[in-house]
Design an enzyme around this catalytic site. Structure first.
Site, PDB file in Angstrom:
ATOM      1  N   THR A 192      -2.192   2.348   6.246  1.00 47.30           N
ATOM      2  CA  THR A 192      -1.637   1.153   5.617  1.00 47.30           C
ATOM      3  C   THR A 192      -1.526   0.073   6.687  1.00 47.30           C
ATOM      4  O   THR A 192      -1.410   0.376   7.870  1.00 47.30           O
ATOM      5  CB  THR A 192      -0.232   1.435   5.031  1.00 47.30           C
ATOM      6  OG1 THR A 192       0.395   0.189   4.666  1.00 47.30           O
ATOM      7  CG2 THR A 192       0.674   2.167   5.996  1.00 47.30           C
TER       8      THR A 192
ATOM      9  N   GLY B  87      -5.694  -4.750   6.329  1.00 49.75           N
ATOM     10  CA  GLY B  87      -6.944  -4.067   5.995  1.00 49.75           C
ATOM     11  C   GLY B  87      -8.125  -4.497   6.839  1.00 49.75           C
ATOM     12  O   GLY B  87      -8.940  -3.671   7.251  1.00 49.75           O
TER      13      GLY B  87
ATOM     14  N   THR C 284       0.852  -1.212   0.000  1.00 48.80           N
ATOM     15  CA  THR C 284       0.000   0.000   0.000  1.00 48.80           C
ATOM     16  C   THR C 284       0.877   1.248   0.000  1.00 48.80           C
ATOM     17  O   THR C 284       1.941   1.269   0.614  1.00 48.80           O
ATOM     18  CB  THR C 284      -0.874   0.016   1.264  1.00 48.80           C
ATOM     19  OG1 THR C 284      -1.627  -1.176   1.324  1.00 48.80           O
ATOM     20  CG2 THR C 284      -1.812   1.213   1.277  1.00 48.80           C
TER      21      THR C 284
ATOM     22  N   ARG D 248     -11.432  -9.984  -2.998  1.00 50.48           N
ATOM     23  CA  ARG D 248     -11.267  -9.423  -1.648  1.00 50.48           C
ATOM     24  C   ARG D 248     -11.021  -7.927  -1.747  1.00 50.48           C
ATOM     25  O   ARG D 248     -10.159  -7.469  -2.490  1.00 50.48           O
ATOM     26  CB  ARG D 248     -10.105 -10.128  -0.940  1.00 50.48           C
ATOM     27  CG  ARG D 248      -9.780  -9.587   0.445  1.00 50.48           C
ATOM     28  CD  ARG D 248      -8.723  -8.551   0.438  1.00 50.48           C
ATOM     29  NE  ARG D 248      -8.288  -8.157   1.780  1.00 50.48           N
ATOM     30  CZ  ARG D 248      -7.431  -7.152   2.018  1.00 50.48           C
ATOM     31  NH1 ARG D 248      -6.933  -6.467   1.001  1.00 50.48           N
ATOM     32  NH2 ARG D 248      -7.073  -6.849   3.251  1.00 50.48           N
ATOM     33  N   VAL D 249     -11.758  -7.139  -0.985  1.00 50.77           N
ATOM     34  CA  VAL D 249     -11.568  -5.689  -0.930  1.00 50.77           C
ATOM     35  C   VAL D 249     -11.097  -5.344   0.480  1.00 50.77           C
ATOM     36  O   VAL D 249     -11.713  -5.783   1.467  1.00 50.77           O
ATOM     37  CB  VAL D 249     -12.876  -4.939  -1.245  1.00 50.77           C
ATOM     38  CG1 VAL D 249     -12.682  -3.424  -1.081  1.00 50.77           C
ATOM     39  CG2 VAL D 249     -13.340  -5.270  -2.652  1.00 50.77           C
ATOM     40  N   GLY D 250     -10.024  -4.585   0.612  1.00 52.18           N
ATOM     41  CA  GLY D 250      -9.490  -4.222   1.922  1.00 52.18           C
ATOM     42  C   GLY D 250      -9.988  -2.856   2.357  1.00 52.18           C
ATOM     43  O   GLY D 250     -11.015  -2.365   1.907  1.00 52.18           O
ATOM     44  N   ASP D 251      -9.223  -2.216   3.243  1.00 52.82           N
ATOM     45  CA  ASP D 251      -9.632  -0.929   3.826  1.00 52.82           C
ATOM     46  C   ASP D 251      -9.492   0.234   2.844  1.00 52.82           C
ATOM     47  O   ASP D 251     -10.211   1.227   2.920  1.00 52.82           O
ATOM     48  CB  ASP D 251      -8.774  -0.646   5.061  1.00 52.82           C
ATOM     49  CG  ASP D 251      -7.300  -0.513   4.689  1.00 52.82           C
ATOM     50  OD1 ASP D 251      -6.711  -1.531   4.264  1.00 52.82           O
ATOM     51  OD2 ASP D 251      -6.760   0.594   4.738  1.00 52.82           O
TER      52      ASP D 251
END
Lengths: 166, 140
Positions: free
Chosen positions: B52, B55, B1, B29-32
């Site tokens: 960073t 997530g 990130t 998958r989707v993180g923060d």
């Protein structure tokens, strides 16, 4: 005190042999963002420029140099937010885009949505004339090596990436 | 990130965060990062943050907006960043890092992992570091 720009290259494990590249990468990105501010650019222009530089630097996990998913593919996320208007834009699991941060800014500027995902984000990119790039151009030897290393049944990808607690 | 925060000469703040995600993540998958208040937040009345780290942990504590909440309560950029990271560590054993600015140009780079590459440019001086406690400077 103003103007100021701060950048990061990601928290987590940086192998010793890659630390020089990481430091020089964040320093040149900070310089680039600061040059935008000194030229009268906005804070949004500055952060997009700085992050675009880091996306183009294969040393970092974004754009070129992104880590691979379990299938060995590159899926990227990006987000921008403007403190003056609280405007924001994001893309998630977008593929074949060199600078997702610039696409996120287009979501903020050209749509009234907060986030576009997957094929919808790619279709939006095409409609905005953002060129798609071959996935291979986003994959480095290092990211492929880490992917293979973490396919082992007893692997711990999160710990491999985040390292130990400071 | 990777991420950036900035304050321009008019006092406007902004943030940007971009990532390839977590190693060997599941497809889809989707993180923060793309989640407002988690991967970043910017408000001229408080400041801007880019985050960073892991997530799934960052999302559980809504890290970027949590740090700005502490700044709204009067904490400095450094104290607010440390409070946010400490909450993530104690509640969900999360590792990560943040960069934070306020509209007056005060800034910080804080992390509870062993390393985070960061750099800051202000008043023609470049500050940078990688390990906790490091803060080198050179002329821009």
């Amino acid at each position: 005190m103003l103007p100021v720009v701060v950048v990061h290259g990601g928290a987590g494990h940086v192998p010793r042999e890659r630390s020089e590249m990481s430091i020089s990468g964040v320093c040149s990105a900070a310089r680039a963002g600061y040059a935008v501010l000194q030229g009268g650019g906005s804070s949004m222009d500055a952060v997009v420029e700085a992050v675009s530089q880091l996306e183009n630097n294969p040393s970092f996990n974004a754009g070129c140099g992104s880590v691979l998913n379990i299938n060995g593919d590159v899926e990227m996320d990006a987000f921008v937010m403007d403190g003056k208007t609280l405007g924001n834009g994001a893309v998630s699991t977008v593929r074949n885009i060199a600078n997702p941060i610039q696409l996120a800014r287009l979501v903020m500027d050209k749509t009234n949505h907060a986030c576009l995902t997957a094929e919808g984000a790619n279709r939006f990119a095409r409609s905005m004339g953002v060129p798609e790039v071959p996935q291979e151009s986003l994959i480095t030897e290092y990211s492929r090596w880490r992917w293979k290393q973490n396919l082992e049944p007893d692997a711990n990808p999160v710990e491999c990436q985040m390292g130990k607690m400071g | 990130t990777v991420g950036a925060v900035a304050v321009d000469s008019e006092g406007n703040v902004a943030c940007a965060t971009s990532t390839g995600g977590i190693l060997n993540k599941m497809e889809g998958r989707v993180g923060d990062t793309p989640c407002i208040g988690c991967g970043g937040y910017a408000d001229n009345q408080i400041g801007a943050v880019s985050t960073t780290g892991h997530g799934e942990a960052i999302m559980k504590v809504v890290l970027a907006r949590l740090i700005l909440f502490h700044m709204e309560q009067g904490q400095s950029v450094e104290a607010a960043s440390d409070l946010g990271l400490a909450c993530m560590k104690s509640r969900v054993a999360g590792l990560g890092g943040v960069i934070t600015v306020d509209p007056q140009g005060h800034w910080t780079a804080r992390f509870n992992s062993l390393q985070m590459a960061w750099a800051a440019a202000q008043s023609d001086t470049l500050h940078y570091g990688l390990y906790a406690g490091e803060r080198f400077t050179q002329s821009i």
